[in-house]
Design a protein around this motif. Structure first.
Motif, PDB file in Angstrom:
ATOM      1  N   GLN B 475      67.125  26.652 -22.257  1.00  0.00           N
ATOM      2  CA  GLN B 475      67.744  27.957 -22.705  1.00  0.00           C
ATOM      3  C   GLN B 475      66.927  28.719 -23.570  1.00  0.00           C
ATOM      4  N   ASN B 476      66.333  29.883 -22.862  1.00  0.00           N
ATOM      5  CA  ASN B 476      65.443  30.645 -24.091  1.00  0.00           C
ATOM      6  C   ASN B 476      66.127  31.887 -24.246  1.00  0.00           C
ATOM      7  N   PRO B 477      66.893  32.099 -25.437  1.00  0.00           N
ATOM      8  CA  PRO B 477      67.571  33.336 -25.859  1.00  0.00           C
ATOM      9  C   PRO B 477      66.867  34.387 -25.419  1.00  0.00           C
ATOM     10  N   PHE B 478      65.503  34.552 -25.694  1.00  0.00           N
ATOM     11  CA  PHE B 478      64.992  35.945 -25.456  1.00  0.00           C
ATOM     12  C   PHE B 478      65.118  36.289 -23.936  1.00  0.00           C
ATOM     13  N   LEU B 479      65.262  35.218 -22.986  1.00  0.00           N
ATOM     14  CA  LEU B 479      65.469  35.494 -21.509  1.00  0.00           C
ATOM     15  C   LEU B 479      66.673  35.941 -20.987  1.00  0.00           C
TER      16      LEU B 479
END
Ligand code: ZN
Ligand code: ZN
Ligand code: ZN
Ligand code: ZN
Ligand code: ZN
Lengths: 636, 636
Positions: B475-479
């Motif tokens: 889970q990459n929050p920036f994505l």
């Protein structure tokens, strides 16, 4: 604007201010002075105020010199001078310098050659064309002074060119830049020896003192390899506070490593420095050590020395004015006061100073036009570093000598050649003259005689009472017949063999070598004799051992070490120090006028520097600092 | 001993320690690394411990490279790599560098290419000859990172020669000299902006940071003309703590004025610095000012940059080892720790630091193997400079946004591209994901997107929780799809015309120009909208005026200045600062392990630096100093 533009502008201004009929045939900076060449030197001489008024308007030190074609033939000029000057002046020698248009006149009483407000000098100038400079005929001839004057005459062409280069650099137009002033500590902080500071602004770098710790195995020289002073050719000026080697011992080496600028010093500091630097070389040679430099470098330093008297306010860089003030420590010793920018900041480096009137010198000056930061010595800065008053010391030494002579003994006083010796000489002369002690011969062995000769060359650097005695009462205590120079081993042998009572002052001051050793060997066994210490004996020296009570001493006799038993009395008389004691250091700051903002302590063991700084902070609420070597403090 | 002697000696020692059958075909210093060339790279690869053991024995960073003749053909090598590496690793690109014998492998999951303890990498090496280096395929492609990697490939020959020169200089044999360590303050003392220090020993000079005060009319750059840093070619190394212009803005200029050595920085600092330096030029051009340097100088800096990760202990001079530690301020920001001499002294420069865990970064490190002196920032060093805790700030901004969206308004947040933007992005992503605020689009305008892309390139520089989310939970929050890049004026027009609720993050952070101005013009009149300040607004900026309550603003519209009336709500949310507040600064020192001897404060207004220093002295009994610019402090 180039420097030539500056000169052209000055020339126009001067022409504008001159009365009709006086013209300028040339204008040049030579060292800190602005030299006006003219074909009408008489007109200048007639108007005594012109130069003063020009100097004030242009804020420059101005000298007027005759155009070379105006100069009278030397023989005729001497005749004329003899006509003008009163016979009592004791004219003794003349030296004509065609380059400067100056004639140096040696006279026993220079005041009579100068005349009231320079009137006689102006009269001379009017008639001979040459600009007369008067120097005193030394009452005791100093070989050092004679050699230096002779040397400077032989390099006059070189020197003229050097002064021109320096002069143009000092008066260069400057670009406005940042405004800051910094002091970098290169040696002599939290220690005694190798004193050296860098004072810098965006425009200028000035090295103040460059001493050596002759006793140190390593770290004996200032940190001259750091970038702050690299390359040495970027330094604008070197300023020397006084002639002791811990303040000037490394100066000749600067010229080996690329320095090319001027050295500023008082005239006695110039001469005493050369004497002590030459001695430094000789001692090294005698002890089989590699000498620190050769005498050619000492001459190089002399060639570039510009002498300033106490109180001469002098431009030494576009943004820095230097003034020397009496520091009361040794002959010619000075507090170097720097005025930076136009009213921006003032900082004074005390060098070594004595804040008490002595037999030789007035007390150190602590009254300046302005001063914000003072960098001061702390040799006796410790809480308990009290010394007896000078007067007490004088009485004590008289008593000891009186008793010794009364029992048929001899007195041996180890001293350094410069400072302490002359102080003791004056005390002895007075005591003998007043009959307090017997009229016995006072033998001076080692460099003492030569150092005394330099003292007699510069009586105007002695205190008011001595000057009064010498100039007005015609009584020069140094010329007392009691003083006998020991100028050969034969003479020393004769003295050593003579059983009559006497007083001997001999070097070195800490008995680590020098002629004093010969006297100790002969006088040491006789319990009627007395050894009097008048100065500090450093740890590790023979002097210190004797002071501690050793009476069996290892001595070198004919190459072998023998144990010598000594029986003579040993006394220490404190109070002759050339340094301020703790109380004087504190009083010096307390009574300083104006009150400075910040005091930086140096030239003392770490605890002395810290102790003095902390007491000044607590008592007087001044900001204080005791930096280490290799730090930079920003003043503004 | 010459450097070649050093290499010969090392070669003999290495040969001695290698198992039979492994030979060295070449040995060279390249930057801080000692490179061993061999025809048996497989043998090295099979013995994972050899290099570690050699590194430990020789105390050098050792790299083994295959002898050029061992390298497999590129096509064949790619096939082989694809065979060895698991398909899930997401191989995306390859670059073969014949000079270093390296192949750079871009993969989405570098860990799978590396394998457990590097086992997969060793397997690759064994089969292809080339030394594999793995870099992450950036999940958002950064133009900056791509350009830099491409540029470095084109200058690889140059760079190899440069590294060799640097390497030989770092490992030069040294003469024993005096022992001292000094820090000279060149900028950023008793002020914020133009941070720069010189750390020097008798052997070495290291420049730490070289920033610019972009807001200053004069005195905007460090004092690089002083002798301490002259000539610039005498500087051994430049170390950059982080990418903000007040720490690296002048670095490219160093190469114009003669610096030729390396720049040490973390990889994110290298890339963010280039981004911000380019922007500095662009802003100057846009404002019609003379740009400080051209992009060629930025490339020159990149060519000479040696990247070090946190914790890499690296020789950067014969007597200095550098280690970077996380400082929690922005991506890649570091505390620069210097170990000087062999156990002689340790000094840490904090740069800017945050001693509190944030959404992006772990708290600054204050635990070092050894440290005697700490030079620390004081931005919020004043007695009353307290900030709310991060958690409170998060709740507050969520509330303000929630209320604004609820009344149909839009939210405008001016921010700088690097640091604050990404922090707020993570807070917004979490709030949207958890349903605390509505799922509205979050528009990113200005350099924010590009800066975020660089953040996603270096997830290992983010805090443990973020790394865990990205690496293990995928889970990459920036994505998050909520984030929308505004990459053209057309897109901005469309957004400005769209009446639906939204959140806009736009530069510049203090509203003195940049795209945020366009949003203000459109959103400013509507009282339902909210302007949220999350960072410091300097005096004289538009941001500061609005914060003070001005609601009639002079705005440039089509070349003319018009008065604009604003009605939108204005709120300031404190607590997102990348700097430690007063309490955190004090705690940082209090909990430092080991306890340092001395703290030097800088990077703050005069009263903040003094106040912090005095409190640390009183509370923790540590020696403190608050130097001015242009001072030198001796550490030992
Ligand atoms: Zn002295
Ligand atoms: Zn001294
Ligand atoms: Zn295999
Ligand atoms: Zn920063
Ligand atoms: Zn900063």
């Amino acid at each position: 604007m180039t420097i030539d533009d500056v000169l052209n502008e000055l020339r126009a201004k001067i022409a504008d201010k001159l009365p009709k009929g006086i013209t300028i045939s040339g204008l040049e900076f030579e060292g800190p002075e602005l030299v006006i060449y003219t074909t009408e030197p008489r007109a200048f001489a007639d108007n005594g105020d012109i130069i003063r008024s020009l100097a004030k308007d242009l804020r420059k030190r101005i000298v007027v010199r005759p155009d070379p074609k105006m100069l009278l033939d030397a023989e005729q000029a001497i005749d004329k001078i003899k006509q003008i000057v009163p016979a009592e002046s004791g004219l003794s020698d003349f030296y004509f310098d065609p380059d400067t248009g100056e004639v140096i006149i040696e006279a026993e009483k220079p005041g009579l050659v100068i005349g009231r407000h320079g009137s006689t000098l102006r009269e001379i100038t009017k008639h001979i064309g040459w600009t007369p400079k008067v120097v005193r005929t030394p009452p005791i001839e100093s070989k050092t002074v004679k050699d230096i004057r002779q040397y400077l005459r032989t390099v006059k062409d070189d020197r003229k060119q050097i002064l021109k280069t320096i002069g143009r650099k000092i008066h260069r137009p400057v670009s406005t830049k940042d405004q800051w002033i910094r002091v970098t500590t290169l040696g002599g902080c939290k220690e005694v020896g190798r004193s050296s500071f860098l004072l810098s602004t965006p425009e200028t770098r000035i090295l103040i003192d460059c001493g050596v710790n002759t006793g140190a195995e390593s770290n004996g020289t200032p940190y001259l390899y750091v970038p702050e002073v690299s390359p040495l050719s970027s330094i604008d000026a070197v300023v020397i506070t006084h002639a002791h080697l811990d303040h000037c011992g490394i100066v000749p080496l600067l010229f080996k490593y690329g320095y090319e600028g001027p050295i500023y010093a008082t005239p006695p500091t110039r001469d005493l420095s050369a004497l002590l630097q030459l001695d430094y070389i000789e001692v090294a040679n005698r002890e089989g050590k590699r000498p620190p430099y050769d005498s050619a470098l000492i001459r190089e330093a002399l060639k570039r020395t510009i002498t300033l008297n106490y109180g001469d306010v002098t431009d030494i860089a576009p943004d820095v004015r230097l003034t020397f003030y009496n520091s009361g420590h040794i002959l010619g010793s000075a507090i170097a006061h720097f005025h930076i920018g136009e009213g921006l900041y003032n900082v004074a480096f005390t060098g070594d100073f004595k804040y008490e009137k002595s037999k030789l010198f007035d007390a150190a000056v602590n009254n300046f036009p302005r001063v914000e930061t003072v960098i001061m010595e702390s040799t006796y800065g410790g809480m308990h570093d009290m010394q007896p008053a000078r007067r007490e010391a004088e009485i004590e030494i008289q008593q000891v000598i009186k008793q010794t002579l009364a029992r048929g003994g001899k007195v041996l006083i180890p001293t350094f050649a410069v400072g302490r010796s002359q102080e003791v000489m004056i005390v002895l002369e007075e005591a003998i003259r007043r009959g307090i002690i017997d009229n016995v011969p006072v033998y001076l062995d080692g460099m003492i005689w030569e150092a005394t000769a330099i003292h007699t060359t510069y009586p105007e650097y002695l205190n008011v009472e001595l000057q009064d005695m010498i100039f007005h009462k015609g009584q020069n205590p140094f010329l007392s017949p009691s003083f006998v120079q020991v100028d050969s081993p034969q003479k020393r042998e004769k003295i050593l063999a003579d059983p009559s009572p006497c007083i001997v002052l001999a070097t070195s001051g800490m008995m680590n070598g020098g002629p004093v050793m010969e006297y100790l060997k002969t006088y040491g066994h006789d319990r009627r004799n007395t050894l009097i210490f008048v100065g500090y004996q450093a740890e590790g020296t023979l002097g210190r051992r004797i002071q501690k009570g050793w009476n069996e001493l290892p001595m070198s006799v004919g190459g072998k070490t023998e144990i010598m038993k000594i029986n003579l009395q040993v006394t220490t008389v404190d109070g002759f120090s050339g340094h301020s004691d703790r109380r004087q250091l504190m009083e010096y700051v307390k009574r300083m006028d104006p009150r400075p903002e910040r005091i930086i302590t140096n030239h003392g063991d770490e605890n002395k520097c810290l102790d003095l700084a902390s007491s000044i902070y607590k008592k007087y609420k001044l900001e204080t600092k005791s930096p280490m070597n290799l730090e930079t403090i920003r003043l503004i």
